[in-house]
Scaffold this motif. Sequence first.
Motif, PDB file in Angstrom:
ATOM      1  N   THR A  34     -13.597 -35.242 -24.617  1.00 19.30           N
ATOM      2  CA  THR A  34     -12.914 -35.299 -23.318  1.00 19.30           C
ATOM      3  C   THR A  34     -13.297 -34.087 -22.482  1.00 19.30           C
ATOM      4  O   THR A  34     -13.493 -34.185 -21.260  1.00 19.30           O
ATOM      5  CB  THR A  34     -11.387 -35.347 -23.504  1.00 19.30           C
ATOM      6  OG1 THR A  34     -11.039 -36.498 -24.276  1.00 19.30           O
ATOM      7  CG2 THR A  34     -10.682 -35.431 -22.161  1.00 19.30           C
ATOM      8  N   GLU A  38     -15.122 -34.230 -19.029  1.00 21.20           N
ATOM      9  CA  GLU A  38     -14.621 -33.522 -17.851  1.00 21.20           C
ATOM     10  C   GLU A  38     -15.748 -32.753 -17.178  1.00 21.20           C
ATOM     11  O   GLU A  38     -15.849 -32.727 -15.942  1.00 21.20           O
ATOM     12  CB  GLU A  38     -13.493 -32.581 -18.260  1.00 21.20           C
ATOM     13  CG  GLU A  38     -12.939 -31.772 -17.127  1.00 21.20           C
ATOM     14  CD  GLU A  38     -11.423 -31.744 -17.104  1.00 21.20           C
ATOM     15  OE1 GLU A  38     -10.860 -31.621 -16.006  1.00 21.20           O
ATOM     16  OE2 GLU A  38     -10.806 -31.836 -18.167  1.00 21.20           O
ATOM     17  N   SER A  42     -16.905 -33.910 -13.486  1.00 17.75           N
ATOM     18  CA  SER A  42     -16.777 -32.923 -12.415  1.00 17.75           C
ATOM     19  C   SER A  42     -18.141 -32.601 -11.806  1.00 17.75           C
ATOM     20  O   SER A  42     -18.256 -32.407 -10.593  1.00 17.75           O
ATOM     21  CB  SER A  42     -16.126 -31.647 -12.943  1.00 17.75           C
ATOM     22  OG  SER A  42     -16.927 -31.024 -13.923  1.00 17.75           O
ATOM     23  N   ARG A 254      -1.641 -30.604 -15.647  1.00 19.26           N
ATOM     24  CA  ARG A 254      -2.943 -30.976 -15.102  1.00 19.26           C
ATOM     25  C   ARG A 254      -2.921 -30.889 -13.581  1.00 19.26           C
ATOM     26  O   ARG A 254      -1.881 -31.053 -12.939  1.00 19.26           O
ATOM     27  CB  ARG A 254      -3.291 -32.408 -15.516  1.00 19.26           C
ATOM     28  CG  ARG A 254      -3.527 -32.576 -16.993  1.00 19.26           C
ATOM     29  CD  ARG A 254      -4.836 -31.998 -17.435  1.00 19.26           C
ATOM     30  NE  ARG A 254      -5.963 -32.684 -16.818  1.00 19.26           N
ATOM     31  CZ  ARG A 254      -7.235 -32.384 -17.058  1.00 19.26           C
ATOM     32  NH1 ARG A 254      -7.533 -31.383 -17.874  1.00 19.26           N
ATOM     33  NH2 ARG A 254      -8.209 -33.046 -16.474  1.00 19.26           N
ATOM     34  N   TYR A 287      -5.245 -30.741 -24.023  1.00 21.61           N
ATOM     35  CA  TYR A 287      -5.966 -32.006 -24.069  1.00 21.61           C
ATOM     36  C   TYR A 287      -5.329 -32.982 -25.050  1.00 21.61           C
ATOM     37  O   TYR A 287      -5.358 -34.201 -24.829  1.00 21.61           O
ATOM     38  CB  TYR A 287      -7.436 -31.759 -24.410  1.00 21.61           C
ATOM     39  CG  TYR A 287      -8.238 -31.338 -23.207  1.00 21.61           C
ATOM     40  CD1 TYR A 287      -8.875 -32.274 -22.405  1.00 21.61           C
ATOM     41  CD2 TYR A 287      -8.322 -30.000 -22.842  1.00 21.61           C
ATOM     42  CE1 TYR A 287      -9.592 -31.894 -21.283  1.00 21.61           C
ATOM     43  CE2 TYR A 287      -9.027 -29.600 -21.714  1.00 21.61           C
ATOM     44  CZ  TYR A 287      -9.668 -30.554 -20.940  1.00 21.61           C
ATOM     45  OH  TYR A 287     -10.364 -30.171 -19.818  1.00 21.61           O
ATOM     46  N   ILE A 351      -9.093 -36.948 -15.403  1.00 22.25           N
ATOM     47  CA  ILE A 351     -10.171 -36.031 -15.007  1.00 22.25           C
ATOM     48  C   ILE A 351     -10.524 -36.232 -13.535  1.00 22.25           C
ATOM     49  O   ILE A 351     -10.705 -35.263 -12.782  1.00 22.25           O
ATOM     50  CB  ILE A 351     -11.409 -36.264 -15.908  1.00 22.25           C
ATOM     51  CG1 ILE A 351     -11.104 -35.842 -17.355  1.00 22.25           C
ATOM     52  CG2 ILE A 351     -12.613 -35.499 -15.373  1.00 22.25           C
ATOM     53  CD1 ILE A 351     -12.159 -36.282 -18.354  1.00 22.25           C
TER      54      ILE A 351
END
Length: 392
Positions: A34, A38, A42, A254, A287, A351
Amino acid sequence: MDFIHSIPWLILISSVAKTAFLIFGVVLPLVSYTVYAERRVSAFIQDRVGPNRTGFPLTLLGFKKDFSPILGGLGQPVADAVKFLLKEEFTPGHVNKFYFWLAPVMAMVPALATLAVVPFGDFLFGQKMVVADVNIGILYVFAISSIGVYGIVLAGWSSNSKYPFLGSIRSTSQMISYELSLGLSAVPLLMIFGNLNLSDQIMYQAQHGWLLVPFLSSGQFHDFHLTASQIVLWPCVFISFVVFTISMFAETNRMPFDLPESETELVAGYHTEYSAMKFALFFLGEYTAMIAGSSVIVVLFLGGWDLPFLPINTAESSMWHGLLGGSGIWFGLIHITVFFGKVAMLLIFFIWVRWTVPRFRFDQLMKLGWLYLFEIALANIVLAAAILAFLK
């Protein structure tokens, strides 16, 4: 011999095996990748490359062409783990050492414990794919997940530093505020299900339709007609989904709710003084909590492990076992894959939101929680109760 083969021993061995599989076979690899996802997502959003080299050249595996720019970077989570393990463990002299060391554990353990009651499949080798199939599953989730705030509070307080302390205070007020809307948003769902057991809630959706997408279910595999109750209750379910998901963003700190570790104001917030594996545990805890939150959303709204057009696999489904050569192992594995596939899609959504929506100010965050989500969740309970009373 009879003692060794007694039922309590079988239950213990089964629980240990499911726990080991869930933690070491699913959660920790899923956390690692993950983080990788991410970075890649991104990078895609910001028109960057992202990690694309770390790993083994595919030419060593017999490929004529090295696809590293496309498939490379898959070794980045392994490199990160090695880096954290080999970094110097530094504990500042001004901290309260016992609580300073305890805080990362308190941040990690509740997130893992939450997953104990989440069904990640139906049956495999005759065993239910849930570590503890308790009758108060959703209450257990809310109770254990709320303990996670103690790790953050202890980290900020024990660091004896102003930035971590401010981060822990922010986290306390934020998590307590959004726990209210999180719990209240689930009440209409519990009224529809009629019980608190997460496995039973998945079976209800498999037979009557997923709550958020009511025309999908195994039970309606030839019939996509919706009942009147599903139609009139769907707005309540949708409101609960929106409030629950927003509250879960806040509960897991988050973006746009990452005020406890806002780097523009607090350096790194509550974990400013941490390094090496103690810092990594906070990272893993965040996470893992995100995975646990996504799993609960999948169970409550998206049918859990259920997949339309695929029959429900039970220990007694002799017809399907016969078609599979005497065992339902393939259906069991497919259902586990379906569950974690849904979780992975929600993680991508988490994300995407982080790298799209800007961070709130703290007053905006508290206003959203207390003046909007809390009231909306309360009104939704009244609306759902009135509709259910009218339908009866």
